[in-house]
Write an enzyme that holds these catalytic residues in place. Sequence first.
Site, short mmCIF file in Angstrom:
data_model
loop_
_atom_site.label_atom_id
_atom_site.label_comp_id
_atom_site.label_asym_id
_atom_site.label_seq_id
_atom_site.Cartn_x
_atom_site.Cartn_y
_atom_site.Cartn_z
N GLY A 20 0.82 -1.21 0.00
CA GLY A 20 0.00 0.00 0.00
C GLY A 20 0.86 1.27 0.00
O GLY A 20 0.57 2.23 -0.71
N ARG A 24 7.28 1.72 1.14
CA ARG A 24 7.52 0.28 1.30
C ARG A 24 7.97 -0.33 -0.03
O ARG A 24 8.79 -1.24 -0.07
CB ARG A 24 6.26 -0.45 1.78
CG ARG A 24 6.00 -0.28 3.24
CD ARG A 24 7.02 -1.05 4.04
NE ARG A 24 6.69 -1.03 5.44
CZ ARG A 24 7.41 -1.58 6.40
NH1 ARG A 24 8.54 -2.20 6.10
NH2 ARG A 24 7.05 -1.52 7.64
N ARG A 43 2.10 11.13 -8.67
CA ARG A 43 1.43 11.21 -7.36
C ARG A 43 2.28 10.64 -6.22
O ARG A 43 1.74 10.24 -5.18
CB ARG A 43 0.08 10.48 -7.37
CG ARG A 43 -0.94 11.19 -8.23
CD ARG A 43 -2.21 10.40 -8.37
NE ARG A 43 -3.13 11.12 -9.24
CZ ARG A 43 -4.22 11.76 -8.84
NH1 ARG A 43 -4.57 11.73 -7.59
NH2 ARG A 43 -4.97 12.41 -9.69
N ARG A 87 -0.48 -8.66 -3.66
CA ARG A 87 -0.53 -7.61 -2.65
C ARG A 87 0.24 -8.07 -1.42
O ARG A 87 0.12 -9.22 -0.99
CB ARG A 87 -1.99 -7.31 -2.27
CG ARG A 87 -2.15 -6.48 -1.02
CD ARG A 87 -3.51 -5.88 -0.86
NE ARG A 87 -3.86 -5.68 0.53
CZ ARG A 87 -3.28 -4.80 1.36
NH1 ARG A 87 -2.30 -4.02 0.93
NH2 ARG A 87 -3.67 -4.69 2.62
N SER A 90 -0.76 -5.14 5.44
CA SER A 90 -1.08 -5.46 6.83
C SER A 90 -2.59 -5.63 6.97
O SER A 90 -3.37 -5.22 6.10
CB SER A 90 -0.57 -4.36 7.75
OG SER A 90 -1.19 -3.15 7.41
N ASP A 204 -2.51 -5.53 13.92
CA ASP A 204 -3.32 -5.11 15.07
C ASP A 204 -4.48 -6.09 15.22
O ASP A 204 -4.73 -6.89 14.32
CB ASP A 204 -3.84 -3.68 14.88
CG ASP A 204 -4.63 -3.51 13.60
OD1 ASP A 204 -4.02 -3.51 12.52
OD2 ASP A 204 -5.87 -3.41 13.67
N ARG A 217 7.00 -5.28 13.02
CA ARG A 217 6.47 -5.18 11.66
C ARG A 217 7.58 -5.45 10.64
O ARG A 217 7.36 -6.11 9.64
CB ARG A 217 5.84 -3.81 11.41
CG ARG A 217 4.44 -3.71 12.01
CD ARG A 217 3.66 -2.56 11.41
NE ARG A 217 4.18 -1.28 11.84
CZ ARG A 217 3.85 -0.65 12.96
NH1 ARG A 217 2.99 -1.21 13.78
NH2 ARG A 217 4.36 0.52 13.26
N1 ADE Z 1 -4.99 -2.80 8.00
C1 ADE Z 1 -4.31 -3.08 9.12
N2 ADE Z 1 -5.11 -3.03 10.20
C2 ADE Z 1 -6.34 -2.69 9.73
C3 ADE Z 1 -7.58 -2.49 10.33
N3 ADE Z 1 -7.71 -2.59 11.66
N4 ADE Z 1 -8.64 -2.14 9.56
C4 ADE Z 1 -8.48 -2.03 8.23
N5 ADE Z 1 -7.34 -2.22 7.60
C5 ADE Z 1 -6.26 -2.56 8.33
#
Ligand code: ADE
Length: 232
Positions: A20, A24, A43, A87, A90, A204, A217
């Site tokens: 994304g 990175r 961009r 892709r 995270s 997360d 990470r």
């Molecule tokens: N990418 C990483 N954590 C996320 C989350 N909590 N919601 C949406 N996309 C995420």
Amino acid sequence: MSLHIGAEVGEIAETVLLPGDPLRAKWIAEHFLTDVKQYNNVRGMLGFTGLYNGKRVSVQGSGMGIPSIGIYAHELINDYGVKKLIRVGSAGSYQKEVALRDIVLAMSASTNSSINNATFHGETFAPTASFNLLRKAADFAENKGISYKAGNILSSDIFYQDNPEYYKKWASHGVLCVEMETAVLYTTAAKFGVEALSVLTISDSLVTHEATSSQDRETTFKEMIEIALSLV
Ligand code: ADE
């Protein structure tokens, strides 16, 4: 060049990794590839082509969310002849068994986005990974002793949900985690007859409210990239 990518035809490899974050993409190119050439800065969405074990591969920032990655996937396939889109990103865990730093191979991507309504008019298309890429990624991870989970994920249009319980309806149907891009990646690949896979790491948890440190990470990020690059 295409509308959003400033490369000449031929400058982008047939296999493209899609993080994304454009920085990175730069980091992956600098740490994993040789003979790297930057082909895009439109961009600030950096794109690079280089060699991995002698094979050509590109790394293109996709931006966040379904509209952004949808644009890059469409142009990579239709304007540059890309055949494999992987892709690397995270995701937030929806299950207590899916822990921080776990790797998830997204077999399929449920979504709360309306992207496919314009095509299917209320009927439901199931965005699905390439079985070929999924099987190769799973085999590579197993041979390397990298543990992973594979299953259905949610591609959400909303990062900040008002309702903290929102995830439970998806979790109750076995959805492993949430991110914001895969449903359109798989749909676009299916539409144009090419292959796609999302390889994710859990950053997360919506269940425990924990989040990884930047050090964590980086470590899991490397394993995820190795899996993705094994598909080149
Ligand atoms: N990418 C990483 N954590 C996320 C989350 N909590 N919601 C949406 N996309 C995420």
